[in-house]
Design a protein around this motif. Structure first.
Motif, PDB file in Angstrom:
ATOM      1  N   ILE A 315      42.810  33.021  48.956  1.00 37.70           N
ATOM      2  CA  ILE A 315      42.220  33.434  50.229  1.00 37.70           C
ATOM      3  C   ILE A 315      40.775  33.874  50.031  1.00 37.70           C
ATOM      4  O   ILE A 315      39.868  33.494  50.794  1.00 37.70           O
ATOM      5  CB  ILE A 315      43.059  34.570  50.862  1.00 37.70           C
ATOM      6  CG1 ILE A 315      44.399  34.019  51.349  1.00 37.70           C
ATOM      7  CG2 ILE A 315      42.305  35.226  52.020  1.00 37.70           C
ATOM      8  CD1 ILE A 315      45.383  35.074  51.778  1.00 37.70           C
ATOM      9  N   GLU A 316      40.524  34.677  49.008  1.00 39.82           N
ATOM     10  CA  GLU A 316      39.161  35.156  48.760  1.00 39.82           C
ATOM     11  C   GLU A 316      38.225  34.001  48.418  1.00 39.82           C
ATOM     12  O   GLU A 316      37.065  33.977  48.867  1.00 39.82           O
ATOM     13  CB  GLU A 316      39.174  36.194  47.645  1.00 39.82           C
ATOM     14  CG  GLU A 316      39.835  37.511  48.060  1.00 39.82           C
ATOM     15  CD  GLU A 316      39.935  38.502  46.918  1.00 39.82           C
ATOM     16  OE1 GLU A 316      39.514  38.153  45.788  1.00 39.82           O
ATOM     17  OE2 GLU A 316      40.427  39.628  47.147  1.00 39.82           O
ATOM     18  N   HIS A 319      37.506  32.140  51.670  1.00 47.88           N
ATOM     19  CA  HIS A 319      36.642  32.915  52.552  1.00 47.88           C
ATOM     20  C   HIS A 319      35.194  32.925  52.059  1.00 47.88           C
ATOM     21  O   HIS A 319      34.264  32.941  52.870  1.00 47.88           O
ATOM     22  CB  HIS A 319      37.171  34.347  52.682  1.00 47.88           C
ATOM     23  CG  HIS A 319      38.389  34.450  53.550  1.00 47.88           C
ATOM     24  ND1 HIS A 319      39.080  35.621  53.742  1.00 47.88           N
ATOM     25  CD2 HIS A 319      39.048  33.503  54.291  1.00 47.88           C
ATOM     26  CE1 HIS A 319      40.099  35.409  54.556  1.00 47.88           C
ATOM     27  NE2 HIS A 319      40.102  34.136  54.888  1.00 47.88           N
ATOM     28  N   ARG A 320      35.005  32.921  50.741  1.00 50.52           N
ATOM     29  CA  ARG A 320      33.628  32.865  50.208  1.00 50.52           C
ATOM     30  C   ARG A 320      32.918  31.594  50.655  1.00 50.52           C
ATOM     31  O   ARG A 320      31.698  31.569  50.814  1.00 50.52           O
ATOM     32  CB  ARG A 320      33.644  32.943  48.681  1.00 50.52           C
ATOM     33  CG  ARG A 320      33.837  34.342  48.122  1.00 50.52           C
ATOM     34  CD  ARG A 320      33.453  34.408  46.651  1.00 50.52           C
ATOM     35  NE  ARG A 320      34.272  33.566  45.817  1.00 50.52           N
ATOM     36  CZ  ARG A 320      35.435  33.931  45.266  1.00 50.52           C
ATOM     37  NH1 ARG A 320      35.903  35.167  45.486  1.00 50.52           N
ATOM     38  NH2 ARG A 320      36.125  33.102  44.513  1.00 50.52           N
ATOM     39  N   ASN A 322      33.684  30.101  53.545  1.00 49.05           N
ATOM     40  CA  ASN A 322      33.843  30.041  55.009  1.00 49.05           C
ATOM     41  C   ASN A 322      34.879  29.014  55.468  1.00 49.05           C
ATOM     42  O   ASN A 322      34.706  28.333  56.488  1.00 49.05           O
ATOM     43  CB  ASN A 322      32.497  29.755  55.696  1.00 49.05           C
ATOM     44  CG  ASN A 322      31.553  30.927  55.589  1.00 49.05           C
ATOM     45  OD1 ASN A 322      31.948  32.089  55.744  1.00 49.05           O
ATOM     46  ND2 ASN A 322      30.292  30.648  55.297  1.00 49.05           N
ATOM     47  N   PRO A 324      38.616  28.648  56.924  1.00 51.04           N
ATOM     48  CA  PRO A 324      39.645  29.477  57.564  1.00 51.04           C
ATOM     49  C   PRO A 324      40.940  29.494  56.753  1.00 51.04           C
ATOM     50  O   PRO A 324      41.486  28.440  56.398  1.00 51.04           O
ATOM     51  CB  PRO A 324      39.864  28.803  58.922  1.00 51.04           C
ATOM     52  CG  PRO A 324      38.607  28.015  59.163  1.00 51.04           C
ATOM     53  CD  PRO A 324      38.146  27.572  57.816  1.00 51.04           C
TER      54      PRO A 324
END
Length: 408
Positions: A315-316, A319-320, A322, A324
């Motif tokens: 997830i991280e 997210h880094r 962008n 979803p």
């Protein structure tokens, strides 16, 4: 409180879920919603349990979660309108109302002269909303039905669940009573539109005919349009998305992650995030059209790649870049989530008998108004005397007589 519908009076003659949700939405916005209930038993959903709200001694009450979810910001009165004296009281309340919502069977209220055709001459400005399973016309108009039936008949179940041939494959019902929820939202939206038309334009009332089946067919959204445009029905795809690819659940070492690459840029970023830049230039996956055609092969590659990741690391990483992505949260995890907590979607209200209870607030956030649960779902008949005194000037002796005759 400063609310959009302050001063509006709504007579809520609905039971169970779709109708009560429509009334609750109006109550959240500031309308005074008077819930008309049968003496003794009231709304059927009060006893839809277990589970039930517990009292201070840990014992079950007569307040079910379904009832509590759909009846905040209302006042409850008990009234038997099947007898002339009760009907007379109800008509006097309707005379002072802007909106009436009912979800009785088709033609049921006609027996008491409480259908729209019977009321519109006496109350020409009344917005009257009828919520039924199949609508006021058509061959199914008299049929009974509940949420799961409408999920089946609308086609929602045919496109929900895992594909045939997979473990657990076959049509599947959406967990919550989604037909009732969608219908309640459509109904409250229609009522506010009719109020605007009445008050800003022509000054007349309106009759609204809304059904759970039609609401669910509309709830198919782009799935329905896909069929109507192509003639081909969408297939069940489990947790996979139906737009950009990849869009699915990936199992990690300690849990599962849902992600969606909704466009080409996100796909490229996804590949970079998981260190698989080779998949960007692979001739089978260079465009979304190709990725849709080769979905199974790409899914297999990615599932093998990501099964060794820890869910939070994945997830991280996404997210880094962008992309979803999110955990598949249990309900305890949902309400412990720091974002959910900061948005204050759970709020406490004081129940008249059981103290503070927690409810999910209306998700609409105004800047100049409010839409919050400032009144707990009422006890059965909690406001009978208040409403009859204020609206009809009924005194204590008359109230006693009405109770003795089981009219209230």
């Amino acid at each position: 409180m400063n609310k959009c519908l302050n001063g509006l009076v709504v007579v809520d003659m609905t039971r169970v879920l779709a109708g009560p949700l429509a009334g609750q939405m109006l109550g959240d916005m500031g309308a005074e919603v008077i819930k008309i209930e049968r003496p003794v038993n009231g709304d059927d959903s009060r006893m839809f349990g277990p589970p039930f709200l517990k009292d201070e001694n840990g014992q079950d009450t007569s307040q079910s979660p379904m009832y509590l979810s759909a009846n905040r910001n209302k006042k409850s009165i008990t009234l038997d309108f099947s007898v002339p004296a009760g009907k007379e009281l109800l008509l006097k309340i309707i005379a002072q109302a802007d909106v009436l919502i009912e979800n009785y069977k088709v033609d049921d209220l006609q027996r008491y002269g409480l259908d729209y055709a019977s009321l519109r001459t006496s109350f020409p400005r009344l917005i009257y909303c009828s919520i039924t399973g199949y609508g006021q016309t058509g061959p199914y108009r008299k049929r009974p039905g509940y949420d799961s039936v409408f999920q089946a008949e609308s086609g929602i179940m045919s496109v929900t669940g895992h594909p045939d041939g997979q473990a657990g494959g076959g049509p599947m019902k959406v967990g919550p009573s989604i037909a009732d929820i969608i219908t309640g939202l459509y109904a409250s939206n229609a009522i506010t539109a009719a109020l605007y038309r009445r008050d800003q334009n022509q000054g007349s009332g309106e009759y609204i005919d809304i059904s759970l089946l039609e609401s669910m067919v509309c709830g198919l959204g782009h799935f329905a349009t896909q069929y109507l445009v192509t003639g081909t029905a969408p297939k069940r795809m489990g947790s996979q998305g139906n737009g950009g690819v990849p869009a699915q659940v990936f199992d990690c070492t300690d849990g599962a992650v849902m992600m969606t690459a909704g466009n080409q840029g996100q796909y490229i970023s996804f590949c970079k995030a998981i260190h698989r830049e080779d998949l960007i230039s692979n001739e089978k996956f260079t465009t979304n059209t190709l990725r849709v055609k080769n979905r199974v092969e790409l899914s297999t590659i990615l599932s093998l790649e990501l099964q060794s990741w820890k869910s939070q690391d994945l997830i991280e990483a996404l997210h880094r870049f962008n992309v979803p992505a999110g955990r598949i949260n249990s309900l305890p995890e949902v309400f412990l989530d720091p974002h959910i907590q900061q948005r204050q979607i759970v709020q406490e209200v004081q129940h008249p008998a059981y103290g503070a209870i927690k409810l999910v607030k209306n998700p609409i956030n105004f800047t100049q108004s409010q839409a919050e649960p400032d009144r707990a779902p009422p006890m059965l008949g909690e406001h009978t005397e208040e409403i009859l005194k204020r609206f009809l000037n009924i005194d204590a002796s008359q109230m006693q007589e009405l109770r003795a005759n089981q009219i209230i």
